[in-house]
Design a protein around this motif. Structure first.
Motif, PDB file in Angstrom:
ATOM      1  N   TYR A 185       4.334  -1.067  -1.706  1.00 24.16           N
ATOM      2  CA  TYR A 185       3.133  -0.928  -0.886  1.00 24.16           C
ATOM      3  C   TYR A 185       2.178  -2.090  -1.136  1.00 24.16           C
ATOM      4  O   TYR A 185       2.272  -2.810  -2.141  1.00 24.16           O
ATOM      5  N   ASP A 186       1.251  -2.276  -0.213  1.00 20.40           N
ATOM      6  CA  ASP A 186       0.291  -3.381  -0.297  1.00 20.40           C
ATOM      7  C   ASP A 186      -1.075  -2.878   0.160  1.00 20.40           C
ATOM      8  O   ASP A 186      -1.314  -2.689   1.349  1.00 20.40           O
ATOM      9  N   LEU A 187      -1.974  -2.661  -0.771  1.00 19.94           N
ATOM     10  CA  LEU A 187      -3.290  -2.115  -0.453  1.00 19.94           C
ATOM     11  C   LEU A 187      -4.174  -3.099   0.310  1.00 19.94           C
ATOM     12  O   LEU A 187      -5.205  -2.701   0.849  1.00 19.94           O
ATOM     13  N   GLY A 199      -0.749   4.331   8.252  1.00 19.64           N
ATOM     14  CA  GLY A 199      -0.559   5.439   7.324  1.00 19.64           C
ATOM     15  C   GLY A 199      -1.572   6.542   7.541  1.00 19.64           C
ATOM     16  O   GLY A 199      -1.239   7.732   7.493  1.00 19.64           O
ATOM     17  N   ALA A 200      -2.825   6.159   7.807  1.00 22.88           N
ATOM     18  CA  ALA A 200      -3.868   7.152   8.092  1.00 22.88           C
ATOM     19  C   ALA A 200      -3.543   7.905   9.373  1.00 22.88           C
ATOM     20  O   ALA A 200      -3.720   9.123   9.455  1.00 22.88           O
ATOM     21  N   VAL A 229      -2.439  12.916  -4.876  1.00 19.47           N
ATOM     22  CA  VAL A 229      -0.996  13.129  -5.040  1.00 19.47           C
ATOM     23  C   VAL A 229      -0.286  11.852  -5.485  1.00 19.47           C
ATOM     24  O   VAL A 229       0.664  11.900  -6.279  1.00 19.47           O
ATOM     25  N   ALA A 230      -0.726  10.686  -5.006  1.00 24.30           N
ATOM     26  CA  ALA A 230      -0.061   9.446  -5.393  1.00 24.30           C
ATOM     27  C   ALA A 230      -0.281   9.129  -6.871  1.00 24.30           C
ATOM     28  O   ALA A 230       0.583   8.534  -7.520  1.00 24.30           O
ATOM     29  N   ARG A 231      -1.423   9.526  -7.411  1.00 28.62           N
ATOM     30  CA  ARG A 231      -1.686   9.288  -8.827  1.00 28.62           C
ATOM     31  C   ARG A 231      -0.930  10.290  -9.697  1.00 28.62           C
ATOM     32  O   ARG A 231      -0.557   9.979 -10.834  1.00 28.62           O
ATOM     33  N   LEU A 255       2.565   5.348   5.144  1.00 29.93           N
ATOM     34  CA  LEU A 255       1.951   6.616   4.748  1.00 29.93           C
ATOM     35  C   LEU A 255       1.719   6.651   3.241  1.00 29.93           C
ATOM     36  O   LEU A 255       0.654   7.078   2.772  1.00 29.93           O
ATOM     37  N   VAL A 256       2.699   6.191   2.486  1.00 25.44           N
ATOM     38  CA  VAL A 256       2.552   6.134   1.029  1.00 25.44           C
ATOM     39  C   VAL A 256       1.432   5.167   0.647  1.00 25.44           C
ATOM     40  O   VAL A 256       0.631   5.439  -0.255  1.00 25.44           O
ATOM     41  N   ASN A 257       1.357   4.047   1.332  1.00 27.53           N
ATOM     42  CA  ASN A 257       0.294   3.073   1.086  1.00 27.53           C
ATOM     43  C   ASN A 257      -1.076   3.717   1.260  1.00 27.53           C
ATOM     44  O   ASN A 257      -1.983   3.532   0.431  1.00 27.53           O
TER      45      ASN A 257
END
Length: 244
Positions: free
Chosen positions: A30-32, A41-42, A112-114, A199-201
């Motif tokens: 991923y790339d923030l 993703g949103a 959830v990602a953390r 979505l994961v990003n």
């Protein structure tokens, strides 16, 4: 008593590993800094996830601002139930009803990602497969017997386990080789993987919205400390010059 506590401490890490996924996790690159990815993703989250999962610790306005989405456009395309732009990202599903329908209330996905990690999420969302024995007709290789339907099936199509006949120990057996869509989805396999990564990003961003800013400040702090160290060292030499 001390021995029992020591044994318990040694066993806990093993139990944690045993509870992990039984399949290798794919790397989520991923790339923030990719705002187009965050925006897509949103959009996926609001359209496919928000009906069940909330992000009750994140405000719409914060997401729109960080992703470069004008507030009016965000309200028109990413808000569907009349909330204010300053409201938290919530839904109207009663928790009691959700627990009855799914066996347990769907968790809030702000962090959830953390908790799970980006690689886990990326692999999990691509690990659903058809299973007629389950209430929603699907199961998951990463989270066995999960109570969640495959909400992205419209995009991926119906994924099925694939097997190949292989010679093992002198005997031909059907060996599991992966999951493959039946081709009824709106996206190709490559496009679906890219959508899941978007979505994961977005979920990684929501888990720590200030991460890029913190990393930027952190680099400047390290530079300041290095420069300060030089002056402190010179001051120390000057202070102790007459002593030595």
């Amino acid at each position: 008593m001390k021995k029992l506590l020591l044994i318990a401490c040694l066993l806990v890490p093993g139990l944690a590993l045993a509870a992990g996924p039984s399949v290798p996790l794919d790397k989520a690159n991923y790339d923030l800094t990719d705002k187009a990815s965050l925006q897509n993703g949103a959009k996926l989250f609001m359209n496919y996830c928000l009906g069940c999962h909330q992000q009750q610790y994140q405000r719409y306005s914060r997401s729109f601002e960080d992703m470069g989405v004008p507030l009016e456009m965000g309200q028109e395309y990413l808000q569907f139930t009349g909330e204010k732009v300053t409201d938290h990202v919530t839904n109207t599903m009663p928790e009691e009803s959700a627990a009855k329908w799914f066996g347990a209330a769907p968790p809030d996905l702000t962090l959830v990602a953390r908790v799970r990690g980006a690689d886990w999420l990326y692999t999990y969302l691509r690990a659903f497969y058809a299973d007629d024995s389950r209430p929603f007709g699907v199961n998951n290789k990463v989270f066995k017997d999960v109570g969640m339907p495959h909400v992205l099936q419209e995009l991926q199509g119906l994924p099925r386990e694939t097997h190949e006949k292989r010679l093992i120990d002198g005997e031909m057996v059907d060996q599991y080789v992966g999951i493959k869509s039946d081709g009824t989805g709106e996206l190709s396999p490559e496009e679906y993987d890219a959508a899941v990564l978007d979505l994961v990003n977005y979920l990684v961003y929501v888990g720590e919205p200030a991460r890029l800013e913190a990393e930027s400040i952190g680099r400047w702090v390290l530079v300041f400390i290095l420069v300060l160290f030089v002056f402190v060292y010179l001051l120390k030499k000057e202070y102790w010059r007459d002593v030595h």
